[in-house]
Every structure is written in structure tokens, then in C-alpha cells.
Design a protein around this motif. Structure first.
Motif, PDB file in Angstrom:
ATOM      1  N   MET A  85       0.795  -1.229   0.000  1.00  0.00           N
ATOM      2  CA  MET A  85       0.000   0.000   0.000  1.00  0.00           C
ATOM      3  C   MET A  85       0.825   1.276   0.000  1.00  0.00           C
ATOM      4  N   ILE A  86       2.087   1.223   0.488  1.00  0.00           N
ATOM      5  CA  ILE A  86       2.797   2.477   0.719  1.00  0.00           C
ATOM      6  C   ILE A  86       3.093   3.238  -0.569  1.00  0.00           C
ATOM      7  N   VAL A  87       3.216   2.527  -1.704  1.00  0.00           N
ATOM      8  CA  VAL A  87       3.527   3.226  -2.951  1.00  0.00           C
ATOM      9  C   VAL A  87       2.375   4.106  -3.405  1.00  0.00           C
ATOM     10  N   HIS A  88       1.196   3.923  -2.819  1.00  0.00           N
ATOM     11  CA  HIS A  88       0.036   4.744  -3.166  1.00  0.00           C
ATOM     12  C   HIS A  88      -0.084   5.972  -2.265  1.00  0.00           C
ATOM     13  N   HIS A  89       0.737   6.033  -1.219  1.00  0.00           N
ATOM     14  CA  HIS A  89       0.653   7.149  -0.277  1.00  0.00           C
ATOM     15  C   HIS A  89       1.414   8.354  -0.825  1.00  0.00           C
ATOM     16  N   PRO A  90       0.827   9.554  -0.748  1.00  0.00           N
ATOM     17  CA  PRO A  90       1.511  10.737  -1.289  1.00  0.00           C
ATOM     18  C   PRO A  90       2.835  11.057  -0.604  1.00  0.00           C
ATOM     19  N   GLN A  91       3.042  10.607   0.651  1.00  0.00           N
ATOM     20  CA  GLN A  91       4.341  10.875   1.276  1.00  0.00           C
ATOM     21  C   GLN A  91       5.451  10.140   0.538  1.00  0.00           C
ATOM     22  N   TRP A  92       5.168   8.908   0.080  1.00  0.00           N
ATOM     23  CA  TRP A  92       6.193   8.145  -0.636  1.00  0.00           C
ATOM     24  C   TRP A  92       6.370   8.652  -2.060  1.00  0.00           C
ATOM     25  N   GLN A  93       5.301   9.077  -2.680  1.00  0.00           N
ATOM     26  CA  GLN A  93       5.418   9.643  -4.026  1.00  0.00           C
ATOM     27  C   GLN A  93       6.208  10.945  -3.981  1.00  0.00           C
ATOM     28  N   ALA A 108       1.260   4.925   8.434  1.00  0.00           N
ATOM     29  CA  ALA A 108       0.820   6.309   8.582  1.00  0.00           C
ATOM     30  C   ALA A 108      -0.609   6.351   9.108  1.00  0.00           C
ATOM     31  N   GLY A 109      -0.822   7.208  10.089  1.00  0.00           N
ATOM     32  CA  GLY A 109      -2.130   7.336  10.705  1.00  0.00           C
ATOM     33  C   GLY A 109      -2.313   6.421  11.892  1.00  0.00           C
ATOM     34  N   VAL A 110      -1.591   5.296  11.918  1.00  0.00           N
ATOM     35  CA  VAL A 110      -1.613   4.387  13.056  1.00  0.00           C
ATOM     36  C   VAL A 110      -0.378   4.626  13.907  1.00  0.00           C
ATOM     37  N   PHE A 111       0.793   4.617  13.272  1.00  0.00           N
ATOM     38  CA  PHE A 111       2.034   4.852  13.992  1.00  0.00           C
ATOM     39  C   PHE A 111       2.237   6.340  14.302  1.00  0.00           C
ATOM     40  N   GLY A 112       1.699   7.186  13.456  1.00  0.00           N
ATOM     41  CA  GLY A 112       1.841   8.629  13.637  1.00  0.00           C
ATOM     42  C   GLY A 112       1.486   9.348  12.356  1.00  0.00           C
ATOM     43  N   GLU A 113       1.616  10.656  12.373  1.00  0.00           N
ATOM     44  CA  GLU A 113       1.308  11.462  11.200  1.00  0.00           C
ATOM     45  C   GLU A 113       2.344  11.220  10.109  1.00  0.00           C
ATOM     46  N   ALA A 114       1.883  11.120   8.876  1.00  0.00           N
ATOM     47  CA  ALA A 114       2.787  10.966   7.741  1.00  0.00           C
ATOM     48  C   ALA A 114       3.459  12.300   7.448  1.00  0.00           C
TER      49      ALA A 114
END
Length: 323
Positions: free
Chosen positions: A126-134, A254-260
């Protein structure tokens, strides 16, 4: 394909109940339509947010359901290949939890089955879909930190429950197969590179890796990371260049462990922070999958990408096999 993509879930796993089921239900262009479980009590939490859910009492019945176009598979690791192949043979699109295989060589059958079926099959990375990783990838590849010289990564949590499948070798458990995909795959995603060499030192308990310290060389930069399922929860990724550094503070949950957040450490010790408080990478993953199904556009994380990550996991396990 017109209209939303109808999804079915194979098994009432805790992760499906808490994360992916709600994500499919919330995603634009998707409809959670069915669940397969032999235990009606396990279906109740899904029906709480999806009242019209159809519940099948076995996996084969769900795969035979003509309403279902896409299947999400959250089964134990050692069952992923078997049920992905069965779903593809049934003509379904498949999103399977990571690791989709236990060995790189198993991708041969998955890719062949995907191509023969003419459907989409992918690992739920899923992480490749997150804007922080992009955003991190764009910054590194655009030269914002100059030439990349070193990458560090860490992800850990403490799980000493021997009944948990992560602690069972027969189920494909262990830290590298559960969370190694993150420190390996994220590096490949950001840099677009594959390792030239990789070594690992691993601690084992009952055939399961509980700690792994990895070192690798890539073209132009070095790498070290660790995973553990016996340590205090922690996660971080850093991309260190000649002219700056990119740091992700909640890179994998992100969102569970902390803010992205993505920190850009600039010359002069200036730090610029970009925050992504609202993005849900599970929802974004489902929406990207549905777009590929409906419109035929390339999926951001195909099996060929996941194969490269599994190759790194295989190398690390082989290197650290003697403990």
C-alpha cells in the motif's frame, strides 16, 4: 467495465476487518459485496459497516459468485500463492496481502496465470500509493538532496505470542516476510534501483527470524536496515544525499504509527516539513486498483515490482541462514 468494481474478501482476518474491509467500502469506484467465512460471528463486524454484505460459507463459493469481479486475500502467508492462482483461474482480479509469495521463483506461476487470465493481480503493497512516498521519490529522483549516498531503514514491533502466525515457520512467518517488504521495497520504489549485493545477520527462534540486520550496495549508494518482531515499535526511513537528507517519520503505518511527514533537511540545517494528515493508503490502493481494472491503465505496483522485493528477502534469509 462500467460502474463500481464488486469486491469479495477471502477470510475474516483481523486486518481485513479493521483496515482493508473498511477501505474497500470507502473507496471511490469500489463496492464491498461479499465475504467468505465459515463462522457467522466473524461476519458480524463486517456487516456493521456494510449491511448488505453477502456472506459465503467457503472460499470456493465466493470465487464462483458471478457478481464478484475482484478478490482481496488476507489469508496466512503460506496460502497466498494457492488462492491467488485459484482466484485467477476463476477469472477474478486479485489483490493479495504481502508477501504474495514465500520465494521469488513462485512469481513465475503467478505472472503466467495473470497473463493467461487477462486480469489484474498484485501484492497489497500500500505504501507506494501514499503521497508521502510519491513525494519522497520525486524529491530524491529530482536531485533535491544531490547525489544519493546512503539509505537507512528500520521497522520493528514486539510480538511474543507463539500462537500468532508471524511466529510460526510453517505459516511463512518471521519478520522479513512480514515487514522486510517495507524497508526493501520502499528503497527500490524511491530509487528505481536493484541491489548489487546484500548480506544479513539474523536472529532465529523456532525457525522464524526475529531480528535481521541487512547491508547492501546499490549503484552509487550504500544501504543498511533492520527488522525485528521482538523490539519496541519503531519505523523510519532516511535517504541521505550529498546536499541534503529526506526522512520519513511514519513511513509504513501512517495514521496508526503517527502522522505521515516528509522532512527535507537542507544545507544550513534548514528543515522543511511536508505533512499528509488525511491520506489513507489503503483506500488509495483500492482506488488505484479499481482504476486499472476499469480503465486498463498500468497499476503502480505490478507483480514484477513485488518480485524484486521478494528477491531481496530471499537473499537476506539465505545470507543469515546460519544465524
Amino acid at each position: 467495465m462500467a460502474g463500481p468494481v464488486n469486491w469479495g474478501i477471502l477470510g475474516a482476518a483481523k486486518f481485513a476487518r479493521e483496515h482493508m474491509g473498511p477501505a474497500i467500502h470507502a473507496a471511490s469506484g469500489a463496492r464491498l459485496a461479499a465475504l467468505a467465512t465459515r463462522d457467522p460471528d466473524k461476519a458480524a463486524p463486517f456487516r456493521a459497516f456494510c449491511p448488505d454484505l453477502v456472506v459465503h460459507d467457503n472460499y470456493h463459493a465466493l470465487l464462483a459468485d458471478p457478481v464478484i469481479a475482484a478478490v482481496y486475500i488476507p489469508l496466512p502467508n503460506h496460502m497466498h500463492v494457492e488462492w491467488t492462482l485459484k482466484a485467477l483461474a476463476a477469472g477474478k482480479h486479485v489483490l493479495c496481502e504481502k508477501p504474495i509469495t514465500l520465494r521469488e521463483a513462485e512469481f513465475d506461476d503467478l505472472i503466467a496465470a495473470r497473463d493467461a487470465a487477462g486480469t489484474l493481480a498484485a501484492e497489497a503493497y500500500m505504501i507506494v500509493h501514499h503521497p508521502q512516498w510519491q513525494h519522497a521519490r520525486d524529491m530524491v529522483q529530482s536531485g533535491a538532496i544531490g547525489a544519493l549516498r546512503h539509505v537507512t531503514g528500520a521497522v520493528s514491533f514486539d510480538n511474543r505470542d507463539m500462537a500468532n502466525i508471524r511466529n510460526q515457520a510453517a505459516s511463512g512467518g518471521g519478520g522479513l516476510r512480514d515487514i522486510g517488504v517495507y524497508v526493501f521495497g520502499s528503497t527500490r520504489f524511491v530509487t528505481g534501483q536493484e541491489p548489487l549485493s546484500l548480506s544479513a545477520r539474523i536472529d532465529w527462534e523456532n525457525g522464524v527470524d526475529t531480528f535481521a540486520d541487512m547491508h547492501a550496495t546499490f549503484e552509487g549508494f550504500t544501504y543498511n536496515a533492520y527488522t525485528s518482531i521482538r523490539m519496541h515499535p519503531y519505523q523510519e526511513m532516511c535517504f541521505h544525499g550529498e546536499a541534503g537528507l529526506i526522512r520519513l517519520t511514519a513511513p509504513f503505518n501512517a495514521g496508526v504509527f503517527g502522522e505521515a511527514r516528509v522532512e527535507w533537511h537542507k544545507p544550513g540545517l534548514e528543515v522543511e516539513v511536508k505533512r499528509f494528515p488525511a491520506a489513507n493508503h489503503y483506500v488509495l490502493q483500492v482506488e488505484a486498483f479499481c482504476r486499472s481494472v476499469r480503465e486498463g491503465i498500468a497499476y503502480p505496483c505490478p507483480l514484477e515490482f513485488s518480485r524484486g522485493t521478494q528477491a531481496m528477502i530471499d537473499q537476506a534469509l539465505a545470507s543469515g541462514a546460519d544465524g
